[in-house]
Design a protein around this motif. Sequence first.
Motif, PDB file in Angstrom:
ATOM      1  N   ARG A  88       0.887  -1.170   0.000  1.00  0.00           N
ATOM      2  CA  ARG A  88       0.000   0.000   0.000  1.00  0.00           C
ATOM      3  C   ARG A  88       0.916   1.208   0.000  1.00  0.00           C
ATOM      4  N   ASN A  89       1.015   1.889  -1.129  1.00  0.00           N
ATOM      5  CA  ASN A  89       1.983   2.989  -1.207  1.00  0.00           C
ATOM      6  C   ASN A  89       1.609   3.975  -2.302  1.00  0.00           C
ATOM      7  N   LEU A  90       2.350   5.074  -2.319  1.00  0.00           N
ATOM      8  CA  LEU A  90       2.200   6.118  -3.321  1.00  0.00           C
ATOM      9  C   LEU A  90       3.530   6.285  -4.032  1.00  0.00           C
ATOM     10  N   ILE A  91       3.504   6.269  -5.358  1.00  0.00           N
ATOM     11  CA  ILE A  91       4.692   6.516  -6.166  1.00  0.00           C
ATOM     12  C   ILE A  91       4.509   7.852  -6.866  1.00  0.00           C
ATOM     13  N   MET A  92       5.441   8.777  -6.657  1.00  0.00           N
ATOM     14  CA  MET A  92       5.392  10.112  -7.252  1.00  0.00           C
ATOM     15  C   MET A  92       6.463  10.200  -8.334  1.00  0.00           C
ATOM     16  N   ALA A  93       6.058  10.505  -9.568  1.00  0.00           N
ATOM     17  CA  ALA A  93       7.000  10.663 -10.673  1.00  0.00           C
ATOM     18  C   ALA A  93       6.831  12.047 -11.288  1.00  0.00           C
ATOM     19  N   TYR A  94       7.930  12.604 -11.758  1.00  0.00           N
ATOM     20  CA  TYR A  94       7.930  13.975 -12.269  1.00  0.00           C
ATOM     21  C   TYR A  94       8.650  14.027 -13.609  1.00  0.00           C
ATOM     22  N   TRP A  95       8.015  14.718 -14.604  1.00  0.00           N
ATOM     23  CA  TRP A  95       8.597  14.846 -15.937  1.00  0.00           C
ATOM     24  C   TRP A  95       8.565  16.315 -16.351  1.00  0.00           C
ATOM     25  N   ALA A  96       9.751  16.911 -16.588  1.00  0.00           N
ATOM     26  CA  ALA A  96       9.856  18.355 -16.797  1.00  0.00           C
ATOM     27  C   ALA A  96      10.000  18.831 -18.235  1.00  0.00           C
ATOM     28  N   PRO A  97      10.368  17.992 -19.215  1.00  0.00           N
ATOM     29  CA  PRO A  97      10.717  18.514 -20.546  1.00  0.00           C
ATOM     30  C   PRO A  97       9.652  19.332 -21.255  1.00  0.00           C
ATOM     31  N   VAL A  98       8.367  19.044 -21.055  1.00  0.00           N
ATOM     32  CA  VAL A  98       7.343  19.851 -21.735  1.00  0.00           C
ATOM     33  C   VAL A  98       7.465  21.319 -21.317  1.00  0.00           C
ATOM     34  N   ASP A  99       7.677  21.551 -20.040  1.00  0.00           N
ATOM     35  CA  ASP A  99       7.860  22.906 -19.530  1.00  0.00           C
ATOM     36  C   ASP A  99       9.107  23.551 -20.134  1.00  0.00           C
ATOM     37  N   SER A 100      10.211  22.829 -20.124  1.00  0.00           N
ATOM     38  CA  SER A 100      11.470  23.363 -20.651  1.00  0.00           C
ATOM     39  C   SER A 100      11.360  23.671 -22.135  1.00  0.00           C
ATOM     40  N   LEU A 101      10.760  22.765 -22.901  1.00  0.00           N
ATOM     41  CA  LEU A 101      10.604  22.968 -24.338  1.00  0.00           C
ATOM     42  C   LEU A 101       9.657  24.130 -24.624  1.00  0.00           C
ATOM     43  N   SER A 102       8.627  24.290 -23.809  1.00  0.00           N
ATOM     44  CA  SER A 102       7.686  25.395 -24.008  1.00  0.00           C
ATOM     45  C   SER A 102       8.345  26.736 -23.747  1.00  0.00           C
ATOM     46  N   HIS A 103       9.190  26.806 -22.714  1.00  0.00           N
ATOM     47  CA  HIS A 103       9.941  28.038 -22.475  1.00  0.00           C
ATOM     48  C   HIS A 103      10.808  28.387 -23.683  1.00  0.00           C
ATOM     49  N   GLU A 104      11.422  27.379 -24.263  1.00  0.00           N
ATOM     50  CA  GLU A 104      12.383  27.576 -25.351  1.00  0.00           C
ATOM     51  C   GLU A 104      11.699  27.846 -26.689  1.00  0.00           C
ATOM     52  N   TYR A 105      10.698  27.046 -27.030  1.00  0.00           N
ATOM     53  CA  TYR A 105      10.107  27.090 -28.373  1.00  0.00           C
ATOM     54  C   TYR A 105       8.658  27.572 -28.398  1.00  0.00           C
ATOM     55  N   GLY A 106       8.043  27.717 -27.243  1.00  0.00           N
ATOM     56  CA  GLY A 106       6.625  28.020 -27.194  1.00  0.00           C
ATOM     57  C   GLY A 106       5.812  26.745 -27.048  1.00  0.00           C
ATOM     58  N   SER A 107       4.559  26.908 -26.698  1.00  0.00           N
ATOM     59  CA  SER A 107       3.721  25.746 -26.397  1.00  0.00           C
ATOM     60  C   SER A 107       2.732  25.412 -27.500  1.00  0.00           C
ATOM     61  N   SER A 108       2.831  26.084 -28.636  1.00  0.00           N
ATOM     62  CA  SER A 108       1.804  25.912 -29.657  1.00  0.00           C
ATOM     63  C   SER A 108       2.252  25.129 -30.881  1.00  0.00           C
ATOM     64  N   GLY A 109       3.511  24.725 -30.962  1.00  0.00           N
ATOM     65  CA  GLY A 109       4.029  24.168 -32.194  1.00  0.00           C
ATOM     66  C   GLY A 109       4.249  22.670 -32.189  1.00  0.00           C
ATOM     67  N   GLU A 110       4.950  22.204 -33.222  1.00  0.00           N
ATOM     68  CA  GLU A 110       5.130  20.778 -33.441  1.00  0.00           C
ATOM     69  C   GLU A 110       6.062  20.132 -32.421  1.00  0.00           C
ATOM     70  N   ILE A 111       6.946  20.898 -31.806  1.00  0.00           N
ATOM     71  CA  ILE A 111       7.843  20.315 -30.813  1.00  0.00           C
ATOM     72  C   ILE A 111       7.050  19.874 -29.587  1.00  0.00           C
ATOM     73  N   TRP A 112       6.092  20.688 -29.162  1.00  0.00           N
ATOM     74  CA  TRP A 112       5.217  20.308 -28.043  1.00  0.00           C
ATOM     75  C   TRP A 112       4.487  19.018 -28.391  1.00  0.00           C
ATOM     76  N   ASP A 113       3.922  18.956 -29.602  1.00  0.00           N
ATOM     77  CA  ASP A 113       3.209  17.756 -30.024  1.00  0.00           C
ATOM     78  C   ASP A 113       4.128  16.543 -30.043  1.00  0.00           C
ATOM     79  N   ALA A 114       5.338  16.730 -30.566  1.00  0.00           N
ATOM     80  CA  ALA A 114       6.271  15.608 -30.661  1.00  0.00           C
ATOM     81  C   ALA A 114       6.609  15.057 -29.280  1.00  0.00           C
ATOM     82  N   GLU A 115       6.854  15.935 -28.315  1.00  0.00           N
ATOM     83  CA  GLU A 115       7.192  15.486 -26.968  1.00  0.00           C
ATOM     84  C   GLU A 115       6.034  14.705 -26.348  1.00  0.00           C
ATOM     85  N   MET A 116       4.824  15.185 -26.525  1.00  0.00           N
ATOM     86  CA  MET A 116       3.672  14.505 -25.941  1.00  0.00           C
ATOM     87  C   MET A 116       3.368  13.188 -26.648  1.00  0.00           C
TER      88      MET A 116
END
Length: 426
Positions: free
Chosen positions: A237-265
């Motif tokens: 009986r436990n909780l596993i917490m996982a964290y993934w940051a690249p979408v945030d980093s890529l959005s800062h760099e390239y914006g959140s509306s383009g093909e890079i965001w789609d590719a990462e997801m």
Amino acid sequence: MNVETIKMHTWLGGDSLELPEDFVLPDYSGHSIANLLPGIARVLGATLPGMPPLDAEILDGWYGARRVVLLILDGVGYLRFKRFLEENPDSAWHEIISRGRMDVLTSVFPSTTTNALTTFWTGRAPAEHGIMGFLLYLKRFGVVLNTITFSPWFEHGRRNVMEPYGLVPEEFVDYPAIGTVLGAQGVPVDVLTFHAYLSSCLSRIHTRGVRQVDSYLALSDFAVRLRNLVEKTSGDRNLIMAYWAPVDSLSHEYGSSGEIWDAEMRLMGTALKEEFMDALSEEAGRETLFVVTADHGMVDVEPEKTVVISEHPELERLISMPISWEARAASIYPKCGKKKEVEEALGQLGDFTILDRKEIVEAGLLGARPPEKYEERIGDVVSLAGKGWALLWQRLPKPLIGMHGGLHQEEMLVPLVSVPLSEAQA
């Protein structure tokens, strides 16, 4: 809950504020990320004091799980994710969601990583845990603190500069982390995070009391190590917490509306389905609930809509110190008697909704009323940027395209995907 409904929900006096139509208030009553961990704790037979649990209509389908795997995707807004699903009909995310359900939650305010993650890790709203933004004014030290590095805002690249002066990360937040609270109730917490974050000051705050911390280097070992962590703790009986940051980093760099965001997801969806969910043993999946959410969404900022205070001497002379919090939710400290002039100047420079400290506190945007010792962390003036706008103290060497922190619906709404990992729970 749909977007139209959630926009009607407010906390305390939030409905008294005059805000743009595309702004969304945090709903701390049961439909925000602040309610998620108290809800998960309840499902696992434990109690997490502080915020009320997640809305019962969502939680009702989660009971029966003995273990929860919570994945936090940094920077994935609900509205952007919804558009991604519509434009990518072959994405593995469709099958993942079809095995469970998708809801929508609000982020906290400001809608930014440091205070949102601290909310996840304490089950408390920003008003309680005190981390109210990426940059935070600390009167005791006379400094605007970078809450990721625990160094003054101008110490780019240097970490933990303030610890020798008495600012110890493990003692910075008054409330215990969920690892301590849930562990004491027989629900150990295990963590999977990026290897470079293992010893960061923020991680030291969040991972107090956890049973184990594992790390990864890339998407491949993230998915495999997450599966291995679930397999290794099978039956617990436990909780596993996982964290993934690249979408945030890529959005800062390239914006959140383009093909890079789609590719990462697309890649993340495929990895989760094929390397994690489909490859998981039947025993490990039994009585296990997989939950995916985000800390905040993103708004792309336009260069011509970026106001830099140092480039406006008439405004800069009215302010006593560098602004804190976020570029899209700026906490400002006017010089004595200059509050009205600051508000008027900002109104002339761009699309900024201006609130003051009293309005922020009484509307409950940070949660309940903060203790007196934290009120100094809220500027006398708070500037909320409209879509495409940002307010900076000085120009960045390399401008960020995607930003967050404000109340726009793109940054405030986040998805909540919940999937039982065994047929027995489906």
